[in-house]
Write a protein that holds these residues in place. Structure first.
Motif, PDB file in Angstrom:
ATOM      1  N   LEU A 123       0.826  -1.210   0.000  1.00  0.00           N
ATOM      2  CA  LEU A 123       0.000   0.000   0.000  1.00  0.00           C
ATOM      3  C   LEU A 123       0.862   1.262   0.000  1.00  0.00           C
ATOM      4  O   LEU A 123       0.505   2.267  -0.618  1.00  0.00           O
ATOM      5  CB  LEU A 123      -0.950   0.003   1.199  1.00  0.00           C
ATOM      6  N   ASP A 124       1.983   1.222   0.684  1.00  0.00           N
ATOM      7  CA  ASP A 124       2.860   2.390   0.691  1.00  0.00           C
ATOM      8  C   ASP A 124       3.431   2.668  -0.700  1.00  0.00           C
ATOM      9  O   ASP A 124       3.752   3.820  -1.025  1.00  0.00           O
ATOM     10  CB  ASP A 124       4.005   2.191   1.694  1.00  0.00           C
ATOM     11  N   GLN A 125       3.552   1.620  -1.530  1.00  0.00           N
ATOM     12  CA  GLN A 125       4.006   1.828  -2.908  1.00  0.00           C
ATOM     13  C   GLN A 125       2.896   2.385  -3.792  1.00  0.00           C
ATOM     14  O   GLN A 125       3.166   3.090  -4.764  1.00  0.00           O
ATOM     15  CB  GLN A 125       4.493   0.506  -3.516  1.00  0.00           C
ATOM     16  N   MET A 126       1.653   2.077  -3.450  1.00  0.00           N
ATOM     17  CA  MET A 126       0.522   2.454  -4.310  1.00  0.00           C
ATOM     18  C   MET A 126      -0.049   3.831  -4.000  1.00  0.00           C
ATOM     19  O   MET A 126      -0.677   4.446  -4.854  1.00  0.00           O
ATOM     20  CB  MET A 126      -0.595   1.407  -4.166  1.00  0.00           C
ATOM     21  N   PHE A 127       0.147   4.311  -2.783  1.00  0.00           N
ATOM     22  CA  PHE A 127      -0.456   5.573  -2.366  1.00  0.00           C
ATOM     23  C   PHE A 127       0.619   6.556  -1.921  1.00  0.00           C
ATOM     24  O   PHE A 127       1.552   6.187  -1.192  1.00  0.00           O
ATOM     25  CB  PHE A 127      -1.432   5.355  -1.200  1.00  0.00           C
ATOM     26  N   ASP A 128       0.480   7.801  -2.335  1.00  0.00           N
ATOM     27  CA  ASP A 128       1.318   8.881  -1.832  1.00  0.00           C
ATOM     28  C   ASP A 128       0.723   9.411  -0.530  1.00  0.00           C
ATOM     29  O   ASP A 128      -0.498   9.365  -0.336  1.00  0.00           O
ATOM     30  CB  ASP A 128       1.400  10.020  -2.845  1.00  0.00           C
TER      31      ASP A 128
END
Length: 658
Positions: free
Chosen positions: A162-167
């Motif tokens: 999720l940290d890769q997908m969302f700023d």
């Protein structure tokens, strides 16, 4: 003549004059033929009222409401109820007395007793038609079981992806899109609700990527997409494809998302997904022949009626996940039930537990606000409401928000005080104003001009099939830039009257030759599922020439990135679609939407209807009303459908509002 026979005659008279549905009096007669001995008048009345309410979308008759305030329940003037009550004689005076009167009837099954195939079911203080009780029980049981059934996921792995997908959010606060992904992945049932522009499909695209990333063998993950209508299904697929394409570039080599996304098939209508059979409620897929899916995404869930939701959940294999997307505040289905509204009616409050908050902190890196940690059902832990609209941050958003909160003065200020041409209100309008909007548009807001212009430029038949297909797509796209939305079907302010007025004007102006049933350029909406031709209720197409035989008209429909057509002569169940009811445009959006409110204050006008109409507009919205008070009255009237679904899921019922 017996009292019961005299009362049945009175019901017949009410049906003849139109104050009661004919089905209600007929059903009362049917029950009388089955009943052992003289039929109690309270039973006959309850049957008639149950059918009356079913026609308005209620799934049961709430005996508390019937005893406390029947006029409010039925939205009848007091004289109408008093006349019916006088004919009935002495009636039970409280919910307990109604229960006692009905419980002794042979054609009423008590919910806790053995089933003897009675047509009516009494469950506490609610009376049901047998079918709706069965459907409601199935939905409640399936939802509760799936929401409580955990999936084996590693919260730390969820967090890494999720940290890769969302700023990180610039303005701080919880990232509800991120939370929705983390919450949904841990259970077999979840709901993502939110208004237009809050990013429901954007969110679910990241959820799909997360599921691929966490799967042991992502190549074998079977994903299905569905929606109630063909148009909504097409939009769902396009939105998810676009979102996945952007996400694939972001994730790069860490996940072969472009390849995996290519394995997701076309989105289907729910009827097609389940294999609905013509003229029957039976479907090819059911508990005995379940769907071949691991993950099912269903968009526009507010449009799903109780029977369809029961069929859908019944057809899902035990291991499958289902994620419902929809706006809980939109109009519910035309048919009985308001399933999405019942399932997530407390989504605004959150109602999360400390355990859910701890999971969200670990899996998403987000903090749930303390005022939302009030505890709730298992379903509440699997429901996330998206709260920030990225599309409606201007006048349309302000107007929609005011309407949805019941703020009449705020809604009026949004309509009358807008600094731009985004919204406009003709407070004392006439049907002729709708005609002018359709033909000429208004400031920075077009009508049907672009569509009429595209019609004139069609290629010569038989010369270039690619050019013909491109022209058809261009015409369909231009037509979808504007639509007139109606609250009612009949009359000068209804769909039928406005469509006739427009056809006459277009013909008089020489813009279209609206002669006979079919003419070049006629926009139509399909009104009945037709499996033979592959078109479904709610599909909108336009009659245009055959690419080979120019004198033959075919109706062309959007079909993903392409188009498909059916001979006009093969479509008997259609209606002209320059104007459509608000119910029928759910799942659609238009650059400019003009909504017509009729002069009558009746049960058709409600806050949900006005809100749904406003949120069909992407860039421009025009309201046309015969006088200003109609708009405010509609906002103040909030529709609530009688149902036992909330109570079955562990949430307190809410008094029926009308």
């Amino acid at each position: 003549m017996s009292t019961a026979a005299a009362f049945r005659q009175h019901l017949d008279a009410c049906a003849e004059e139109g104050s009661l549905r004919r089905l209600g009096s007929s059903f009362a007669h049917f029950i009388a033929t089955l009943h052992d001995g003289p039929t109690p008048v309270p039973l006959l009345l309850a049957c008639a009222l149950l059918c009356e309410l079913e026609g308005r979308g209620h799934s049961c008759l709430d005996l508390r409401e019937l005893a406390d305030d029947p006029c409010r329940l039925l939205t009848w003037p007091i004289e109408q109820w008093e006349r019916l009550a006088l004919a009935a004689g002495t009636l039970p005076d409280c919910a307990a007395a109604w229960q006692h009167a009905l419980a002794s009837c042979s054609q009423v099954r008590l919910a806790h007793e053995d089933d003897r195939h009675q047509p009516l079911v009494l469950d506490g203080d609610r009376l049901y038609l047998r079918r709706y009780w069965t459907d409601e029980t199935l939905v409640a049981g399936a939802v509760a079981a799936r929401a409580a059934k955990p999936r084996d996921v590693d919260p730390d792995a969820v967090r890494r992806w999720l940290d890769q997908m969302f700023d990180p959010l610039v303005d701080g606060g919880p990232d509800w899109q991120k939370i929705a992904c983390g919450v949904a992945v841990r259970s077999h049932f979840s709901i993502v609700t939110g208004g237009p522009g809050t990013g429901k499909t954007y969110t679910v695209a990241r959820l799909l990527a997360l599921l691929f990333a966490l799967a042991e063998d992502p190549e074998r993950l079977r994903i299905a997409l569905a929606a109630p209508t063909g148009k909504a299904a097409t939009r769902l697929k396009q939105s998810i494809d676009d979102a996945l394409a952007g996400l694939a570039a972001r994730l790069g080599d860490s996940l072969p998302l472009a390849h995996l996304a290519g394995r997701i098939g076309a989105a289907l209508t729910l009827h097609s997904l389940l294999g609905a059979r013509p003229d029957t409620r039976a479907t090819r897929h059911h508990a005995g022949n379940p769907l071949d899916v691991d993950v099912l995404i269903v968009d526009e869930a507010s449009m799903i009626h109780l029977g369809m939701m029961a069929s859908l959940l019944d057809a899902l294999p035990p291991q499958a996940m289902v994620i419902l997307l929809g706006d809980k505040d939109q109009l519910a289905s035309v048919e009985a039930g308001a399933v999405l509204g019942d399932l997530c009616h407390r989504a605004q409050e959150g109602c999360y537990t400390a355990a859910t908050a701890a999971y969200v902190a670990r899996a998403c890196g987000e903090s749930i606000p303390a005022d939302m940690l009030c505890g709730g059902s298992e379903l509440a832990q699997q429901t996330v409401m998206l709260r920030k609209s990225r599309r409606f941050d201007g006048s349309i958003g302000v107007l929609a928000g005011a309407v949805n909160s019941g703020d009449v003065e705020g809604a009026r200020r949004a309509l009358k005080g807008a600094p731009s041409a985004e919204v406009h209100w003709l407070e004392r309008g006439r049907p002729d104003d709708l005609l002018r909007l359709a033909l000429e548009g208004r400031e920075a807001a077009g009508g049907f001009g672009a569509y009429l212009s595209r019609l004139k430029s069609h290629p010569v038949p038989g010369t270039d099939f690619a050019a013909h297909a491109a022209w058809v797509r261009d015409v369909l796209h231009a037509f979808d830039q504007f639509r007139i939305l109606c609250a009612v079907r009949e009359g000068d302010w209804g769909v039928a009257g406005i469509n006739r007025m427009l056809e006459r004007a277009l013909d008089d102006e020489g813009l279209l030759r609206c002669r006979g049933e079919w003419y070049l350029g006629r926009p139509v909406m399909v009104t009945r599922n037709d499996h033979a031709t592959g078109v479904f209720n709610g599909d909108v197409g336009i009659a245009l020439p055959d690419p080979v035989r120019g004198d033959s008209l075919r109706v062309w429909f959007p079909h993903g990135a392409t188009v498909r057509s059916v001979l006009a002569s093969r479509l008997p169940h259609v209606e002209t679609a320059f104007a459509m009811t608000v119910h029928k445009v759910q799942g659609s959006e238009f650059q400019h939407a003009a909504m017509a409110l009729p002069p009558l204050r009746n049960g058709m006008l409600s806050r949900e209807l006005v809100y749904t109409g406003i949120t069909r507009a992407r860039e421009r919205f025009t309201l046309v009303s015969p006088e200003p008070g109609i708009f405010g009255d509609a906002i103040l009237k909030r529709t609530r459908r009688a149902s036992g679904l909330r109570a079955r899921l562990g949430d307190e019922g809410v008094a029926l509002e009308n």
